[in-house]
Design an enzyme around this catalytic site. Structure first.
Site, PDB file in Angstrom:
ATOM      1  N   ARG A  13      59.696  47.481  45.685  1.00 56.20           N
ATOM      2  CA  ARG A  13      58.853  47.197  44.514  1.00 56.20           C
ATOM      3  C   ARG A  13      57.568  48.020  44.552  1.00 56.20           C
ATOM      4  O   ARG A  13      57.069  48.472  43.519  1.00 56.20           O
ATOM      5  CB  ARG A  13      58.536  45.699  44.466  1.00 56.20           C
ATOM      6  CG  ARG A  13      59.622  44.881  43.769  1.00 56.20           C
ATOM      7  CD  ARG A  13      59.404  43.404  43.988  1.00 56.20           C
ATOM      8  NE  ARG A  13      59.799  42.996  45.327  1.00 56.20           N
ATOM      9  CZ  ARG A  13      59.448  41.857  45.891  1.00 56.20           C
ATOM     10  NH1 ARG A  13      58.661  41.016  45.237  1.00 56.20           N
ATOM     11  NH2 ARG A  13      59.875  41.541  47.093  1.00 56.20           N
ATOM     12  N   ASP A  46      58.779  42.513  53.384  1.00 58.54           N
ATOM     13  CA  ASP A  46      59.401  42.587  52.059  1.00 58.54           C
ATOM     14  C   ASP A  46      58.479  43.259  51.043  1.00 58.54           C
ATOM     15  O   ASP A  46      57.260  43.122  51.129  1.00 58.54           O
ATOM     16  CB  ASP A  46      59.740  41.160  51.596  1.00 58.54           C
ATOM     17  CG  ASP A  46      60.679  41.143  50.413  1.00 58.54           C
ATOM     18  OD1 ASP A  46      61.407  42.134  50.214  1.00 58.54           O
ATOM     19  OD2 ASP A  46      60.686  40.138  49.681  1.00 58.54           O
ATOM     20  N   LEU A  63      52.475  42.246  74.741  1.00 64.11           N
ATOM     21  CA  LEU A  63      53.123  41.691  73.551  1.00 64.11           C
ATOM     22  C   LEU A  63      54.607  41.991  73.645  1.00 64.11           C
ATOM     23  O   LEU A  63      54.993  43.096  74.033  1.00 64.11           O
ATOM     24  CB  LEU A  63      52.553  42.334  72.276  1.00 64.11           C
ATOM     25  CG  LEU A  63      53.303  42.053  70.966  1.00 64.11           C
ATOM     26  CD1 LEU A  63      53.059  40.629  70.499  1.00 64.11           C
ATOM     27  CD2 LEU A  63      52.884  43.040  69.867  1.00 64.11           C
ATOM     28  N   LEU A  85      63.819  32.386  53.400  1.00 58.52           N
ATOM     29  CA  LEU A  85      63.958  32.817  54.797  1.00 58.52           C
ATOM     30  C   LEU A  85      64.860  34.037  54.939  1.00 58.52           C
ATOM     31  O   LEU A  85      64.758  34.771  55.925  1.00 58.52           O
ATOM     32  CB  LEU A  85      64.517  31.679  55.652  1.00 58.52           C
ATOM     33  CG  LEU A  85      63.720  30.370  55.671  1.00 58.52           C
ATOM     34  CD1 LEU A  85      64.345  29.381  56.632  1.00 58.52           C
ATOM     35  CD2 LEU A  85      62.264  30.630  56.053  1.00 58.52           C
ATOM     36  N   HIS A 135      59.671  52.419  52.183  1.00 56.77           N
ATOM     37  CA  HIS A 135      60.020  52.186  53.581  1.00 56.77           C
ATOM     38  C   HIS A 135      59.143  53.042  54.508  1.00 56.77           C
ATOM     39  O   HIS A 135      58.671  52.573  55.553  1.00 56.77           O
ATOM     40  CB  HIS A 135      61.494  52.501  53.829  1.00 56.77           C
ATOM     41  CG  HIS A 135      62.441  51.625  53.067  1.00 56.77           C
ATOM     42  ND1 HIS A 135      62.345  50.245  53.060  1.00 56.77           N
ATOM     43  CD2 HIS A 135      63.517  51.930  52.278  1.00 56.77           C
ATOM     44  CE1 HIS A 135      63.318  49.733  52.317  1.00 56.77           C
ATOM     45  NE2 HIS A 135      64.028  50.740  51.820  1.00 56.77           N
ATOM     46  N   ASN A 183      58.911  46.727  49.948  1.00 56.12           N
ATOM     47  CA  ASN A 183      58.837  48.191  50.005  1.00 56.12           C
ATOM     48  C   ASN A 183      59.371  48.835  48.732  1.00 56.12           C
ATOM     49  O   ASN A 183      58.767  49.762  48.181  1.00 56.12           O
ATOM     50  CB  ASN A 183      59.626  48.707  51.213  1.00 56.12           C
ATOM     51  CG  ASN A 183      59.001  48.329  52.531  1.00 56.12           C
ATOM     52  OD1 ASN A 183      57.815  48.038  52.612  1.00 56.12           O
ATOM     53  ND2 ASN A 183      59.805  48.320  53.586  1.00 56.12           N
ATOM     54  N   ARG A 230      73.427  47.458  50.280  1.00 57.91           N
ATOM     55  CA  ARG A 230      72.625  48.402  49.496  1.00 57.91           C
ATOM     56  C   ARG A 230      73.387  49.712  49.301  1.00 57.91           C
ATOM     57  O   ARG A 230      74.457  49.919  49.869  1.00 57.91           O
ATOM     58  CB  ARG A 230      71.281  48.646  50.193  1.00 57.91           C
ATOM     59  CG  ARG A 230      70.452  47.368  50.288  1.00 57.91           C
ATOM     60  CD  ARG A 230      69.054  47.631  50.779  1.00 57.91           C
ATOM     61  NE  ARG A 230      68.269  46.395  50.816  1.00 57.91           N
ATOM     62  CZ  ARG A 230      66.981  46.341  51.134  1.00 57.91           C
ATOM     63  NH1 ARG A 230      66.321  47.451  51.433  1.00 57.91           N
ATOM     64  NH2 ARG A 230      66.353  45.179  51.141  1.00 57.91           N
TER      65      ARG A 230
END
Length: 330
Positions: free
Chosen positions: A87, A83, A194, A258, A100, A85, A134
């Protein structure tokens, strides 16, 4: 609904639950400085239990090394809300899309940091079911951007031994995005350093609703008895039942919510909210969140009895009570 994995038969190990191999670069010293100055890539090493060589993660540009967190205190699965990007771009007088773009490098530094620390599962919230609200221009950008990031980074992830999984719904998602995600899944299916779960067109409530609908359909078809449906059964109908529950939920930018991300899987997750906007985020922020996680006590609803000092011999516990002015026990 994207797809429903076939529920596991009783007694069978769920798909993907095997312990991933830690990258051989974790805990090792960085490549020789002369190699880095010369532009030579880090030496490839063979992952334990794997049949091919795995490229260790690139060292942090400032030489930061992962903290010494005991293995039993590391989160197994980290969920990441990327979260801030927009701002970040606004503060610099730039369009939201530039934030982004900068976030791509931040995410891949976090991925490398997760490998260095030995975290086996990482979930990244790339595009939510609510993001369709958006502007059309930003949605189009995000669709193309997610597609291009997967295509651009797929080989790099594969070289590092990362297994890619996709969670999310198919409807409305560009076919080219689905194609790139599925290609990445196929290419990296055998990797075990991973597991990186890309959550694209994903929403926690929609995932649970889709699971419930699939259970209802199986019940109508006689494949499952309604009275046998419990939490374990429902979990097998989620997008990725082989990925364990979230241990650590991290959100950048200072927001503390969340946002409908992995809400079933995060029922007992430790929540860490960091103020850093995501384009400025890197592996050091992930490591800080893991240190906070390691300092917490996880009880899962249980509790340890409080220690009570022993009373002198012959003293009745009732005599130990304090009384008020009227002689009533407090």
């Amino acid at each position: 609904m994207r797809r429903r994995a076939t529920p596991q038969a009783p007694g069978r190990a769920p798909r993907g639950r095997e312990a991933p191999q830690r990258c051989p670069g974790a805990g090792d010293q960085p490549p020789e400085a002369s190699d880095l100055l010369a532009g030579a890539p880090p030496a490839r090493r063979t992952a334990r239990g794997a049949g091919r060589s795995v490229r260790p993660p690139d060292p942090h540009p400032e030489g930061a090394r992962p903290p010494a967190i005991p293995a039993d205190l590391l989160p197994r699965h980290v969920a990441l809300v990327m979260d801030g990007n927009g701002r970040w771009a606004k503060q610099r007088g730039l369009p939201r899309t530039e934030g982004h773009k900068r976030g791509e490098a931040a995410l891949f530094d976090v991925i490398m940091g997760a490998i260095e620390l030995g975290i086996p599962y990482l979930s990244a919230y790339a595009f939510s079911t609510e993001n369709w609200r958006r502007s059309p221009d930003e949605v189009r950008f995000l669709m193309g951007f997610n597609r291009d990031v997967i295509r651009r980074r797929r080989d790099q992830l594969h070289e590092m031994g990362v297994r890619v999984r996709w969670a999310g719904r198919r409807p409305r998602l560009w076919r080219s995005v689905i194609s790139e995600l599925e290609d990445a899944e196929r290419m990296t299916a055998g990797n075990s350093v991973l597991t990186l779960q890309f959550c694209v067109n994903y929403g926690g409530r929609s995932e649970i609703a889709d699971a419930a609908a699939a259970i209802a359909a199986d019940a109508v078809a006689g494949r499952i008895r309604p009275d046998r449906v419990n939490e374990k059964v429902l979990a097998r109908y989620l997008d990725e039942p082989g990925i364990p529950d979230v241990d650590l939920f991290v959100r950048s930018s200072g927001e503390q919510r969340l946002s409908n991300f992995l809400i079933w899987q995060s029922a007992y997750a430790e929540l860490v909210f960091l103020d850093t906007l995501f384009p400025d985020f890197d592996r050091r922020d992930l490591w800080r969140a893991c240190e906070i996680y390691a300092s917490r006590e996880r009880r899962y609803g249980g509790a340890v009895p409080n220690p009570v000092p022993a009373l002198p011999d012959g003293l009745d516990p009732g005599d130990h009570e304090q009384t008020d002015d009227r002689g009533h026990a407090q």
